[in-house]
Design a protein around this motif. Structure first.
Motif, PDB file in Angstrom:
ATOM      1  N   ASP A 694      44.282 -35.699 -27.375  1.00 39.45           N
ATOM      2  CA  ASP A 694      42.919 -35.738 -27.909  1.00 39.45           C
ATOM      3  C   ASP A 694      42.359 -37.150 -27.711  1.00 39.45           C
ATOM      4  O   ASP A 694      43.088 -38.154 -27.824  1.00 39.45           O
ATOM      5  CB  ASP A 694      42.906 -35.392 -29.397  1.00 39.45           C
ATOM      6  N   ALA A 730      31.245 -33.662 -28.327  1.00 34.11           N
ATOM      7  CA  ALA A 730      32.458 -33.579 -29.130  1.00 34.11           C
ATOM      8  C   ALA A 730      32.774 -32.110 -29.389  1.00 34.11           C
ATOM      9  O   ALA A 730      31.906 -31.355 -29.816  1.00 34.11           O
ATOM     10  CB  ALA A 730      32.268 -34.342 -30.437  1.00 34.11           C
ATOM     11  N   ASN A 731      34.047 -31.696 -29.092  1.00 38.16           N
ATOM     12  CA  ASN A 731      34.420 -30.286 -29.262  1.00 38.16           C
ATOM     13  C   ASN A 731      35.924 -30.140 -28.953  1.00 38.16           C
ATOM     14  O   ASN A 731      36.572 -31.054 -28.446  1.00 38.16           O
ATOM     15  CB  ASN A 731      33.610 -29.405 -28.314  1.00 38.16           C
ATOM     16  N   LYS A 732      36.467 -28.949 -29.227  1.00 36.13           N
ATOM     17  CA  LYS A 732      37.821 -28.582 -28.797  1.00 36.13           C
ATOM     18  C   LYS A 732      37.682 -27.750 -27.535  1.00 36.13           C
ATOM     19  O   LYS A 732      37.102 -26.660 -27.560  1.00 36.13           O
ATOM     20  CB  LYS A 732      38.557 -27.806 -29.877  1.00 36.13           C
ATOM     21  N   TYR A 733      38.246 -28.243 -26.439  1.00 34.36           N
ATOM     22  CA  TYR A 733      38.143 -27.552 -25.162  1.00 34.36           C
ATOM     23  C   TYR A 733      39.494 -26.874 -24.832  1.00 34.36           C
ATOM     24  O   TYR A 733      40.545 -27.526 -24.850  1.00 34.36           O
ATOM     25  CB  TYR A 733      37.738 -28.528 -24.053  1.00 34.36           C
ATOM     26  N   SER A 747      44.846 -27.358 -24.706  1.00 32.77           N
ATOM     27  CA  SER A 747      43.555 -27.704 -25.326  1.00 32.77           C
ATOM     28  C   SER A 747      43.495 -29.206 -25.567  1.00 32.77           C
ATOM     29  O   SER A 747      44.539 -29.883 -25.594  1.00 32.77           O
ATOM     30  CB  SER A 747      43.351 -26.945 -26.641  1.00 32.77           C
ATOM     31  N   ASN A 749      40.989 -32.100 -27.956  1.00 32.43           N
ATOM     32  CA  ASN A 749      39.875 -32.390 -28.881  1.00 32.43           C
ATOM     33  C   ASN A 749      39.161 -33.650 -28.381  1.00 32.43           C
ATOM     34  O   ASN A 749      39.797 -34.699 -28.170  1.00 32.43           O
ATOM     35  CB  ASN A 749      40.385 -32.624 -30.302  1.00 32.43           C
ATOM     36  N   LEU A 751      36.158 -36.447 -29.141  1.00 28.96           N
ATOM     37  CA  LEU A 751      35.331 -37.086 -30.165  1.00 28.96           C
ATOM     38  C   LEU A 751      34.362 -38.041 -29.488  1.00 28.96           C
ATOM     39  O   LEU A 751      34.691 -38.668 -28.480  1.00 28.96           O
ATOM     40  CB  LEU A 751      36.217 -37.861 -31.153  1.00 28.96           C
TER      41      LEU A 751
END
Length: 848
Positions: A694, A730-733, A747, A749, A751
């Motif tokens: 992340d 910003a997201n969870k891909y 995945s 994350n 920010l």
């Protein structure tokens, strides 16, 4: 024709020497064991009192009643008590032939007991005389009371006639041999330590103490083992066991006229103990250990005729019943050779004679062979090929050594019917009976043989040409018709009639022999079975399969099959069957050429067999289920069993680490059909994906997320199917990859950060009133709280201080402008994120 010379020779026929009656019918030997042959078969005796390790001797009268027996050391009478003067004989408990009993020829009530010392003398037992005791004899008089009475005497050793020495230092061998003339015999022994054989003549005058000495090459030291003569007295066989000498089986001619031994030969270099001639003297038997050996005596190469039999045997003795008895130490029984005259089938029977709890040792009684009559007369006459036109062969045997022969074949029609050959031939010109005379003469005796031969016309038989028989309920009549009435029929079937009925195929033969003659004829006929097409052997197939039911056809045959509903042609000789269940098909065949019918059948066992799962491609670490299906009657197996959790079950789970092919085999154990199918699992490597840890980016930046290449399908959580995406928010891909059957995901994350400096502190300012950079202040949107903000001159004097974010310094102190120079600023603040932040001694240049 017979002339006067033949008549004269025919009168010179000598009687047999010492005709045997029942003198050898009672045996005592071993550990108080005994046998009685008076009933015709041996019956165990348990009243014996002597114990003997090896050689012994027994004697009965002519009626088969026991007189006495001995172990060479003591003489025991018929009451089984030692004769008063029968002790301390010079035999030996460990002498192969410790003793032998022979008649005193001038007194029917007296007997010689000859004793032979043993091998133990050579190893520390010098004998009563302080040396090897050698060959000695004592005389038993049966008229002496002994342990009996004057009225009923039991016999005793005559005083003064005990242990009379003939020679010292002999091997453990002594035998008695018939002389060529009546009223004489020989006592033969072997000297120890040299090559000499001693033969002592015994006649009505007594024992000639001067022996006939023969030297035998390669026959020096030979202590242990026995010696026997042929029944006609013309040969010796001698065994040496191997202690104190070389092991061997020796054979030599014995001139029972002169006592000379000649033509010695070693039959075989093998350790041997017991020896015996067959009843008809044609075979020699040798024993020792676990092997019985048999040789043909009259062969040009005796050793080449060796036959061996695996039987435990140490000593041999011919019985009055013409059987050969075998002794094996410690056993409670004797074995027998039931047909000792047979080279091809001697009929060995192991442990056939019980000793009723007593046991045998190494020895059996040693008999004068005049007391053990041979099973067939040594003086025999034989004629063969007695059909008219045949060359008749004549064969005769005699006890005379190297005789001269004269034959008259009794043909009155010619004077040329004579011969001087030992085994001549003669062809008669007509049928009839002829008196044949054979005269054998030697330097001591002459024998004449008379016999009648009948020459007959041979029968003629013709069974006809070879033929055929039908396989069902067919018969053929075979007739051996001929013109002779006195014919004996012998069929291969065992029938003895002129006509027989053949009910099966095969080779039949018949021999027609004139009764009482070897004049014969024979014929053979072969009956073949009509050959029909045969169905295949019972077998099995898989459900849905097909099979042809026969392997060969004949154009002269017609066929029909039942049931026919699963056949392609029920009238064909080779139909193809497609049964849906197990079925027995019956074939009916008709041979129109020979008017024969036959049936045959075949059973087709139908099996179900399948794999319930198929080939597949799987990913590393995946588990799969393999499934098989069989019907009753089948056994199954999986191969290989690698990675299978339950390899002995129809259903099993596998987690293969590499590509593998499983074979599922099923066996029909009844009909021996084997079915195999395979299941292939291709194991592929899982794809690897890693989007990283992340992370955080500035709000004005972007980030490219890249997937590994070579995948079949790319699925991003933002809906993209590309190999890579660029993100700014910003997201969870999430990324899902598919390669073949394998699916993996990862995945990340993301920010966002404004990425502005936390504090923007100028390094210089010019408070000159021009409206440009006239004041020194802090610029930050990320500071939540200012703890202090201080400015010092270069001497460390505080010239400005505040804890308010909107305050600034105008370059004055106490409202007075400060001079140009470098000042130091320090502050401590708290960011909006809650993190503390501190700046110390930040240099500021004040410019005017």
């Amino acid at each position: 024709m017979v002339d006067i010379l033949k008549v004269i020779f025919s009168l010179i026929i000598l009687p047999h020497l010492l005709l045997a009656q029942k003198q050898a019918n009672i045996w005592y030997f071993g550990n108080q064991a005994g046998l009685d042959f008076n009933s015709g078969n041996p019956v165990a005796l348990t009243d014996g009192t002597l114990t003997q390790l090896e050689g012994c001797a027994s004697l009965a009268d002519t009626g088969g009643n026991l007189l006495f027996y001995t172990n060479g050391l003591e003489i025991v009478d018929a009451s089984h008590m030692m004769m008063p003067n029968g002790d301390s004989l010079y035999g030996n408990s460990s002498s192969s032939q410790s003793s032998i009993i022979t008649p005193v020829l001038n007194n029917p009530n007296q007997y010689y007991v000859f004793t032979a010392d043993g091998f133990s003398c050579a190893v520390g037992d010098p004998g009563p005389k302080g040396r090897w005791d050698g060959l000695n004899y004592s005389i038993v008089d049966m008229t002496l009371p002994g342990n009996g009475t004057i009225a009923n005497p039991l016999g005793d050793v005559i005083p003064g006639f005990k242990n009379i020495n003939l020679t010292d230092s002999i091997a453990e061998k002594v035998t008695a041999v018939k002389h060529a003339k009546e009223g004489k015999y020989w006592i033969v022994t072997k000297k120890e330590g040299n090559q000499d054989v001693y033969a002592y003549l015994v006649d009505s005058s007594g024992i000639d103490t001067t022996p006939i000495i023969s030297q035998i090459a390669n026959f020096a030291s030979n202590t242990i083992g026995t010696m026997k003569s042929a029944h006609n007295g013309t040969a010796l066989a001698i065994c040496t066991f191997g202690f104190f000498g070389s092991p061997a089986v020796h054979y030599a001619d014995f001139d029972n006229c002169s006592g000379v031994v000649s033509n010695h030969q070693i039959i075989q270099n093998v350790g041997a103990y017991g020896v015996s001639f067959s009843p008809n003297d044609s075979l020699i038997y040798v024993s020792g250990g676990t092997t019985l050996r048999q040789y043909k005596r009259f062969s040009a190469n005796i050793s080449s005729t060796l036959k061996t039999y695996n039987v435990s045997v140490q000593n041999l003795q011919l019985g009055p019943d013409k059987k050969l008895y075998l002794a094996s130490p410690g056993l409670p029984s004797l074995s027998t050779v039931n047909n000792p005259n047979s080279y091809d089938d001697p009929g060995i029977q192991v442990n056939s004679v019980s000793l009723a709890g007593r046991t045998v040792q190494y020895g059996l009684p040693n008999f004068f062979n005049a007391y053990v009559e041979d099973g067939a007369s040594i003086e025999f006459f034989n004629a063969s090929n007695l059909c008219l036109g045949d060359e008749t062969k004549f064969l005769v045997g005699t006890s005379i050594a190297n005789p001269n022969w004269f034959w008259d074949f009794g043909d009155a029609a010619t004077l040329s019917d004579t011969s001087n050959l030992s085994n001549p031939t003669y062809t008669y010109a007509d049928t009839g009976s002829y008196l044949v005379t054979a005269i054998a003469s030697g330097n001591c005796v002459a024998d004449t043989f008379l016999n009648t031969v009948s020459i007959k016309i041979a029968p003629v038989v013709d069974l006809g040409a070879d033929t055929f028989i039908c396989p069902i309920n067919d018969t053929i009549r075979l007739d051996a018709e001929n013109s002779n009435l006195d014919v004996v029929y012998t069929w291969s079937t065992g029938d003895t009639t002129q006509l027989i009925t053949a009910t099966s195929p095969g080779k039949y033969y018949v021999t027609l022999e004139l009764d009482g003659s070897d004049c014969a004829d024979s014929d053979t006929i072969t009956i073949d079975l009509i050959m029909f097409a045969e169905s295949i052997e019972d077998t099995c197939i898989l459900l849905g399969g097909s099979i042809a039911l026969t392997a060969n056809l004949d154009s002269s045959h017609t066929y029909s099959w039942t049931p026919g509903n699963t056949l392609d042609d029920s009238l064909s000789g080779m139909p193809v069957a497609t049964p849906m269940s197990s079925t027995r098909y019956i074939m009916f065949i008709n041979d129109t050429l020979h008017n024969c019918t036959a049936t045959d059948s075949v059973y087709i066992n139908v099996n179900e067999f399948q794999l319930l799962s198929g080939d597949s491609i799987i990913c590393e670490g995946d588990s799969v289920i393999i499934k098989g299906n069989i019907n009753d009657g089948l056994s199954f197996a999986w191969t290989p069993t690698d990675y299978l959790q339950t390899p002995n079950e129809l259903f099993s789970t596998s987690i293969p680490e590499q590509s593998v092919t499983y074979y599922f085999s099923a066996l029909d154990t009844t009909y021996r059909c084997n079915y195999i199918d395979s299941l292939r699992f291709l194991v592929v490597e899982n794809p690897v994906v890693d989007l990283g840890e992340d992370t955080m980016i500035c709000h004005f930046d972007s980030l490219e997320l890249v997937a590994p290449s070579g995948m079949d399908i790319y699925s991003w959580s933002n809906g993209s199917s590309n190999t890579s995406i660029v993100v700014k928010q910003a997201n969870k891909y999430i990324l899902i990859l598919e390669k073949g059957p394998c699916i993996v995901s990862d995945s990340i994350n993301l920010l966002l950060d404004t990425c502005l400096p936390l504090l923007d502190i100028p390094s210089a300012f010019s408070p000159n009133g021009d409206g440009i950079n006239d004041r020194f202040e802090i610029f930050s949107s990320l500071i939540k709280e200012l703890e202090f903000f201080k400015i010092y001159d270069r001497w460390g004097k505080l010239v400005f201080e505040t804890n308010q974010l909107n305050r600034f310094w105008d370059g004055t102190f106490n409202n007075k402008p400060l001079e140009v120079g470098v000042y130091l600023a320090s502050l401590r603040a708290t960011a909006v994120s809650g993190e503390p932040h501190e700046v110390l001694n930040h240099k500021i240049t004040l410019i005017r």
